[in-house]
Design a protein around this motif. Structure first.
Motif, mmCIF file in Angstrom:
data_model
loop_
_atom_site.group_PDB
_atom_site.id
_atom_site.type_symbol
_atom_site.label_atom_id
_atom_site.label_comp_id
_atom_site.label_asym_id
_atom_site.label_seq_id
_atom_site.Cartn_x
_atom_site.Cartn_y
_atom_site.Cartn_z
ATOM 1 N N LEU A 184 -3.229 -0.962 -7.380
ATOM 2 C CA LEU A 184 -4.658 -1.323 -6.712
ATOM 3 C C LEU A 184 -4.540 -1.351 -5.464
ATOM 4 O O LEU A 184 -5.583 -0.918 -4.618
ATOM 5 C CB LEU A 184 -4.882 -2.817 -7.202
ATOM 6 N N SER A 185 -3.233 -1.624 -4.731
ATOM 7 C CA SER A 185 -2.987 -1.642 -3.130
ATOM 8 C C SER A 185 -3.281 -0.255 -2.717
ATOM 9 O O SER A 185 -3.403 -0.301 -1.542
ATOM 10 C CB SER A 185 -1.950 -2.324 -2.890
ATOM 11 N N ALA A 186 -3.011 0.838 -3.441
ATOM 12 C CA ALA A 186 -3.202 1.903 -2.884
ATOM 13 C C ALA A 186 -4.709 2.277 -2.720
ATOM 14 O O ALA A 186 -4.885 3.203 -1.867
ATOM 15 C CB ALA A 186 -2.911 3.215 -3.880
ATOM 16 N N PHE A 187 -5.473 1.741 -3.184
ATOM 17 C CA PHE A 187 -7.105 2.014 -2.959
ATOM 18 C C PHE A 187 -7.600 1.418 -1.800
ATOM 19 O O PHE A 187 -7.316 0.114 -1.384
ATOM 20 C CB PHE A 187 -7.747 1.395 -4.165
ATOM 21 N N ASP A 188 -8.629 2.211 -1.150
ATOM 22 C CA ASP A 188 -9.445 1.860 -0.246
ATOM 23 C C ASP A 188 -10.502 1.003 -0.611
ATOM 24 O O ASP A 188 -11.225 0.037 0.009
ATOM 25 C CB ASP A 188 -9.941 2.893 0.661
ATOM 26 N N ALA A 189 -10.895 1.150 -1.859
ATOM 27 C CA ALA A 189 -11.893 0.340 -2.314
ATOM 28 C C ALA A 189 -11.796 0.420 -4.007
ATOM 29 O O ALA A 189 -11.304 1.576 -4.540
ATOM 30 C CB ALA A 189 -13.463 0.663 -2.037
ATOM 31 N N LEU A 190 -12.245 -0.337 -4.858
ATOM 32 C CA LEU A 190 -12.199 -0.565 -6.153
ATOM 33 C C LEU A 190 -13.721 -0.482 -6.557
ATOM 34 O O LEU A 190 -14.511 -1.348 -6.139
ATOM 35 C CB LEU A 190 -11.776 -1.726 -6.916
ATOM 36 N N VAL A 191 -13.993 0.794 -7.348
ATOM 37 C CA VAL A 191 -15.454 0.816 -7.723
ATOM 38 C C VAL A 191 -15.605 0.330 -9.250
ATOM 39 O O VAL A 191 -14.918 0.995 -9.976
ATOM 40 C CB VAL A 191 -15.800 2.283 -7.613
ATOM 41 N N ILE A 192 -16.684 -0.327 -9.288
ATOM 42 C CA ILE A 192 -16.892 -0.946 -10.559
ATOM 43 C C ILE A 192 -18.678 -0.777 -10.835
ATOM 44 O O ILE A 192 -19.452 -1.475 -10.212
ATOM 45 C CB ILE A 192 -16.903 -2.619 -10.859
ATOM 46 N N PRO A 193 -18.806 0.548 -11.491
ATOM 47 C CA PRO A 193 -20.275 1.159 -11.555
ATOM 48 C C PRO A 193 -20.765 0.503 -12.915
ATOM 49 O O PRO A 193 -21.713 1.005 -13.123
ATOM 50 C CB PRO A 193 -20.085 2.478 -11.557
ATOM 51 N N SER A 194 -20.528 -0.580 -13.416
ATOM 52 C CA SER A 194 -20.785 -1.093 -14.702
ATOM 53 C C SER A 194 -22.274 -1.592 -14.633
ATOM 54 O O SER A 194 -23.026 -1.883 -13.706
ATOM 55 C CB SER A 194 -20.068 -2.179 -15.104
ATOM 56 N N VAL A 195 -22.990 -1.194 -15.980
ATOM 57 C CA VAL A 195 -24.174 -1.598 -16.097
ATOM 58 C C VAL A 195 -24.221 -3.458 -15.926
ATOM 59 O O VAL A 195 -25.188 -3.909 -15.531
ATOM 60 C CB VAL A 195 -24.624 -1.470 -17.613
ATOM 61 N N ILE A 218 -8.416 8.742 1.859
ATOM 62 C CA ILE A 218 -9.231 7.936 1.368
ATOM 63 C C ILE A 218 -9.428 7.946 -0.175
ATOM 64 O O ILE A 218 -9.386 8.910 -0.687
ATOM 65 C CB ILE A 218 -10.668 8.008 1.906
ATOM 66 N N VAL A 219 -8.777 6.898 -0.720
ATOM 67 C CA VAL A 219 -8.557 6.765 -2.199
ATOM 68 C C VAL A 219 -9.405 5.587 -2.847
ATOM 69 O O VAL A 219 -9.351 4.472 -2.423
ATOM 70 C CB VAL A 219 -7.216 6.409 -2.391
ATOM 71 N N LEU A 220 -10.419 6.046 -3.806
ATOM 72 C CA LEU A 220 -10.990 5.017 -4.706
ATOM 73 C C LEU A 220 -10.600 4.787 -6.041
ATOM 74 O O LEU A 220 -10.005 5.884 -6.489
ATOM 75 C CB LEU A 220 -12.596 5.548 -4.652
ATOM 76 N N GLY A 221 -10.495 3.790 -6.692
ATOM 77 C CA GLY A 221 -10.021 3.459 -7.872
ATOM 78 C C GLY A 221 -11.237 3.072 -8.911
ATOM 79 O O GLY A 221 -11.999 2.308 -8.364
ATOM 80 N N PHE A 222 -11.028 3.274 -9.948
ATOM 81 C CA PHE A 222 -11.608 2.904 -11.171
ATOM 82 C C PHE A 222 -10.775 2.257 -12.250
ATOM 83 O O PHE A 222 -9.892 2.876 -12.822
ATOM 84 C CB PHE A 222 -12.750 4.025 -11.699
ATOM 85 N N VAL A 223 -10.853 1.012 -12.556
ATOM 86 C CA VAL A 223 -9.849 0.791 -13.417
ATOM 87 C C VAL A 223 -10.669 -0.164 -14.870
ATOM 88 O O VAL A 223 -11.618 -0.995 -14.457
ATOM 89 C CB VAL A 223 -9.035 -0.353 -13.017
ATOM 90 N N ARG A 261 0.935 -1.175 -0.128
ATOM 91 C CA ARG A 261 0.075 0.025 -0.077
ATOM 92 C C ARG A 261 0.748 1.305 0.117
ATOM 93 O O ARG A 261 0.602 2.173 -0.903
ATOM 94 C CB ARG A 261 -0.900 -0.233 1.218
ATOM 95 N N ALA A 262 2.117 1.375 0.913
ATOM 96 C CA ALA A 262 2.868 2.463 1.018
ATOM 97 C C ALA A 262 3.418 2.716 -0.280
ATOM 98 O O ALA A 262 3.436 3.897 -0.874
ATOM 99 C CB ALA A 262 3.854 2.201 2.071
ATOM 100 N N ASP A 263 3.970 1.673 -1.141
ATOM 101 C CA ASP A 263 4.740 1.690 -2.309
ATOM 102 C C ASP A 263 3.743 2.452 -3.525
ATOM 103 O O ASP A 263 4.040 3.165 -4.177
ATOM 104 C CB ASP A 263 5.393 0.509 -2.751
ATOM 105 N N ALA A 264 2.506 1.613 -3.466
ATOM 106 C CA ALA A 264 1.545 2.247 -4.628
ATOM 107 C C ALA A 264 1.014 3.640 -4.246
ATOM 108 O O ALA A 264 1.113 4.569 -5.082
ATOM 109 C CB ALA A 264 0.345 1.229 -4.310
ATOM 110 N N ARG A 265 1.005 4.013 -3.002
ATOM 111 C CA ARG A 265 0.564 5.240 -2.798
ATOM 112 C C ARG A 265 1.690 6.386 -3.072
ATOM 113 O O ARG A 265 1.555 7.468 -3.367
ATOM 114 C CB ARG A 265 0.241 5.417 -1.482
#
Length: 266
Positions: free
Chosen positions: A163-174, A101-106, A87-91
């Protein structure tokens, strides 16, 4: 023999020629990861050809059910890069503070992925940071929203390592097939937040963590789900999901099922 000496390409074939291929084949291997209903699978099964397919929307749609004439297997995902970054390296790579607080979208920035809901989610919580990895027609909208709290990294090949930098990965897909990035998130011990739709539902259940919102609740539902997973333990079955999707394990399982189905073919 090398694979090039055992494989040949026949190009697009008329329907009556396909029937001949089905009749003379031993097994139909369907490797698509993003189909909702594969017509060729129906044709193969109709012609009595045993079928092996990855457990994506083919299974969700009910087109294939494990049995004597078909088999569903997990997708192969090499998640070592996601698992090997702290997490530390990714951030540090993202220039983000440890306490943010970090959220990701990939994913691809196309309509079905609904990146606009990710942007709306961030806009509703000014204390949260966001990172978007992906490119596509929706890039202009993401670019317009970039600023101190939102990074757009485009189609970044190092995305698994972030990815390890994120507190959550958000997938808002249909909808999704089986989102491969969810397996990488599991390797990084990051929960997935998304809507209760095919594919996303399956990924959250398989990992044993994360949270699903009602589609009707939109960005506010996603925000509530993120609130619930912040500080929660890592997904309980994350390691199991990553192991199930290990490419070597999938290849061994595929070879074993291939042999079994051939041996028991009438």
């Amino acid at each position: 023999l090398r694979i090039a000496e055992r494989t040949f390409f026949v190009g697009e074939q008329p329907q009556h020629h396909l029937a001949d291929w089905y009749a003379n084949g031993d097994l139909f291997l369907y490797t698509s990861l993003s189909e909702t209903y594969g017509q060729v699978v129906t044709e193969a099964l109709w012609n009595g050809l045993p079928t092996v397919a990855f457990a994506d929307e083919m299974g969700v749609s009910g087109q294939l059910s494990p049995g004597h004439d078909s088999e569903l297997i997990a997708p192969a995902v090499d998640a070592r890069a996601a698992a090997g970054t702290s997490r530390a390296d990714a951030r540090r790579a993202l220039g983000l503070p440890e306490d943010a607080i970090v959220l990701g979208f990939v994913g691809r920035l196309v309509r079905i992925k609904r990146v606009e809901l990710f942007l709306e989610l961030l806009a509703s919580r000014p204390e949260w940071h966001g990172v978007v990895c992906g490119d596509g027609p929706g890039g202009a909208r993401v670019k317009a929203a970039t600023g101190p709290r939102l990074q757009w990294r485009g189609a970044d090949p190092s995305a698994p390592e972030l990815l390890s930098a994120f507190d959550a990965l958000v997938i808002p897909s249909v909808r999704e097939g089986f989102p491969l990035v969810a397996v990488e998130a599991a390797a990084a011990r990051v929960p997935v937040v998304g809507f209760d739709v095919p594919g996303v539902h399956d990924a959250v259940v398989a990992a044993g963590g994360g949270l699903l919102a009602r589609t009707a609740d939109g960005a506010s539902g996603l925000a509530a789900a993120v609130d619930s997973v912040l500080g929660a333990p890592p997904p309980a079955r994350a390691a199991e999901l990553v192991a199930t999707c290990d490419p070597g394990r999938v290849a061994e399982f595929l070879a074993a099922r291939y042999g079994h189905m051939l041996a028991h073919r009438d």
